[in-house]
Design an enzyme around this catalytic site. Structure first.
Site, PDB file in Angstrom:
ATOM      1  N   CYS A  86      43.389  -9.774 -46.019  1.00 30.20           N
ATOM      2  CA  CYS A  86      44.851  -9.874 -45.931  1.00 30.20           C
ATOM      3  C   CYS A  86      45.257 -10.683 -44.701  1.00 30.20           C
ATOM      4  O   CYS A  86      44.519 -10.771 -43.729  1.00 30.20           O
ATOM      5  CB  CYS A  86      45.467  -8.489 -45.808  1.00 30.20           C
ATOM      6  N   GLY A 107      43.657  -4.057 -43.319  1.00 29.12           N
ATOM      7  CA  GLY A 107      42.701  -3.007 -42.969  1.00 29.12           C
ATOM      8  C   GLY A 107      42.686  -1.924 -44.029  1.00 29.12           C
ATOM      9  O   GLY A 107      43.131  -2.126 -45.159  1.00 29.12           O
ATOM     10  N   GLU A 144      15.750 -15.043 -49.926  1.00 26.42           N
ATOM     11  CA  GLU A 144      17.110 -15.421 -49.540  1.00 26.42           C
ATOM     12  C   GLU A 144      17.080 -16.460 -48.414  1.00 26.42           C
ATOM     13  O   GLU A 144      17.889 -17.391 -48.395  1.00 26.42           O
ATOM     14  CB  GLU A 144      17.901 -14.167 -49.130  1.00 26.42           C
TER      15      GLU A 144
END
Ligand code: M6R
Length: 599
Positions: free
Chosen positions: A2, A103, A472
């Protein structure tokens, strides 16, 4: 993740212009809905699911001109899917206060139950909406806006950057706890944002809020206070970024920014899910999941490596588990039925191969779980259950922080699905964010990258939990450097790949702990060393591998789980610095896409 923007002006600038400019600057953070609230004796709130342009095109912008106080938000869903109702700002029932939040409010369910019992109707599924209702309660009890705001914030547990505007006040109130918030000091007023790009076009003078601090912004002044209300001295800093740099918070690439965000991402993934005192794991999203066996993982690329790590953990804990490349999964050919649990690991939640495999599993009657970063994604919607990794948006095509968050989320899932003791795992996981930070602060990966940048090829080896880390490491190296790189189970090297080993092929050996597997990998390192290949040991120093290595990348001593996370961070950094030396297009490697929606 956000994004917040806010503005209190002296009348020279319209708040709506600052808010729209700020929201468009925050788009790089990733979002799925946007909204604004402008105050002028009354609150006017406009919010929309989807792209910023969806809000902008429906906003009565001209009628909002003349007002100089407002807040805006880009939402990246955590509680409740993307929708107009779940978009921020959220208001109290009487439209007296509007709130935006970044959050996670950990105790939101308890607060929501309490408020509901007192007659409050909720309009969204978000954790955030408890905040305006708590403020509204305090206003109804006669508190002034600032007092009401502080009382509400005092009730919150978790992480937050919160900003609120009131119909009855010409001030913005804000608070920060483990989620960034920065004030902008302009000639025409005061700005507030989760990240400076939101107001960098207006001012480059900033004050960073610290955890536990509150701010009050009014047209003529800004005041920062601590949790007790005592005014604290602040330092105004001048940023030296241009607008483009600001999106990367000063890092040269999103990849490096995202690698450095890992401690925060891992804390978010763990928040509210582990209890250090009782060493237990609780996954609220999976409360009604009945553990069933066998477990089949389906995934692609980096997520497949995370799935391999998850399957290894389950097998270690006595649960039969297999991993399938999603593109190879065929429900008609593998034993899948009602007692099978199929786990799709996909950060985007939209990968076509993974979705096809999950749909086949659903059709075969299996129970399905999506382990994903994206609320409201196809995987989250179509699986019976969703476990969110909470890494925040990842912009670089190469997955970094989402892999680490998948490792942690799958470790929690393995604890949830087995009866084995969770003590050691929980204690190790709690230390992991700090250990990753330590690696980031002390890594010598850039020196090693400079030394080996011109190598013919790069090989990576590891056993057990460290085998997926080796795979990876190689995938990251090849996708961003375009150099040949291969990962191998350490024991396999001598069965063929050893023929490729030479003085020009550094071998990165991941050696964690001092168990049998670690000692066997040390033997494989000796075999490589005897053939003159340079060895880089990625190790916590519990074996004597350093004696046989040309270079060492150190990680804190821990166990196999934590070591697989910290060792991977070292390998991410090596790949990043090799690609940087080669001048590659790090954030957007050639031929690759962030979300692969074709089979
Ligand atoms: O969104 P997903 O996790 O399902 O994506 C799967 C792969 O395409 C992805 O992990 C890819 O391998 C990475 N971007 C590589 O860094």
């Amino acid at each position: 993740m956000c994004g917040i923007v806010g503005y209190v002006g002296n009348g020279e600038t319209d708040a709506i212009d600052v808010l729209l400019n700020g929201l468009s600057s925050l788009e790089y953070r990733g979002y799925d809905s946007t909204g604004v609230a402008v105050a002028n004796g009354a609150l006017r709130v406009h919010k929309r699911e989807g792209e910023f342009s969806a809000l902008e095109s429906t906003l009565p912008t001209e009628s909002l001109r003349g007002d100089s106080i407002g807040i805006g938000h880009t939402r990246w869903s955590t509680h409740g899917p993307p929708s107009d109702a779940n978009a921020h700002p959220h208001t109290d029932s009487e439209n007296r206060v509007a709130v935006v939040h970044n959050g996670i409010v950990e105790n939101y369910q308890a607060l929501r139950d309490e408020l509901t019992a007192e007659g409050v109707d909720f309009e969204s599924e978000t954790d955030t909406e408890v905040i305006p209702h708590l403020i509204g309660q305090a206003l109804s009890a006669g508190a002034a806006p600032e007092t009401a705001f502080r009382r509400a914030i005092d009730r919150l547990e978790g992480s937050y950057a919160v900003a609120a505007v009131f119909a009855s006040s010409d001030e913005i109130y804000a608070a920060r706890q483990e989620s960034p918030l920065v004030l902008g000091i302009g000639d025409d007023g005061y700005y507030l944002a989760s990240d400076a790009p939101a107001f960098i076009d207006y001012t480059d003078r900033v004050v960073y809020l610290e955890d536990g601090q509150f701010a009050r912004l009014s047209p003529g002044e800004f005041v920062v206070t601590d949790a007790n209300g005592t005014v604290v001295d602040t330092t105004v800093e001048t940023l030296e970024w241009d607008a483009e740099d600001a999106g990367k918070s000063g890092y040269d690439h999103y990849m490096l920014k995202e690698i450095n965000e890992q401690p925060t991402a891992l804390r978010q993934c763990l928040r509210g899910r582990v209890d250090g005192l009782s060493s237990t794991v609780e996954l609220a999203e999976l409360a009604d999941l009945e553990p069933s066996w066998p477990v089949q993982f389906v995934a692609c690329g980096t997520s497949y490596h995370a799935a391999m790590f998850g399957a290894e953990l389950l097998r270690e804990r006595g649960v039969p588990a297999q991993t399938f490349l999603a593109s190879e999964y065929d429900a008609d050919r593998v034993l899948v039925g009602e007692s099978t649990l199929v786990v799709g690991v996909t950060q985007s939640g939209e990968t076509a191969d993974t979705m096809r495999a999950l749909r086949e599993a659903n059709r075969a009657g299996a129970r399905t779980v999506a382990v994903t970063n994206t609320v409201g994604s196809s995987a989250a919607r179509e699986c019976d259950h969703a476990l969110y990794i909470r890494a925040g948006p990842e912009i670089c095509v190469a997955a970094t922080k989402t892999f680490a968050s998948q490792q942690v989320a799958l470790t929690l899932l393995a604890c949830r699905l087995s009866d084995a003791s969770t003590h050691d795992v929980v204690q190790a996981l709690r230390d992991v964010p700090d250990q990753v930070q330590h690696v980031l602060d002390t890594s010598r990966a850039s020196e090693i990258a400079a030394e080996y940048v011109d190598s013919d090829a790069f090989f990576f080896i590891g056993r057990g939990h460290q085998y997926p880390v080796a795979l990876e490491g190689a995938l990251k190296m090849k996708e961003i450097t375009y150099r040949h790189a291969e990962g191998f189970a350490a024991g396999e090297l001598k069965h063929g790949p050893m023929a490729l080993v030479s003085e020009e092929t550094p071998v990165f050996a991941v050696v964690i702990g001092d168990g049998e597997r670690a000692h066997k990998t040390v033997s494989n390192v000796k075999e490589v060393e005897a053939r003159d290949a340079p060895v880089v040991a990625v190790t916590d120093g519990q074996t004597d591998v350093e004696r046989y290595a040309d270079r060492v990348l150190k990680v804190p001593a821990s166990n196999d789980v934590a070591g697989a996370i910290t060792a991977n961070v070292q390998l991410q950094l090596v790949s990043y610095w090799v690609a940087n030396e080669l001048g590659r297009s790090i954030d957007k490697p050639r031929h690759l896409a962030k979300s692969v929606t074709v089979e």
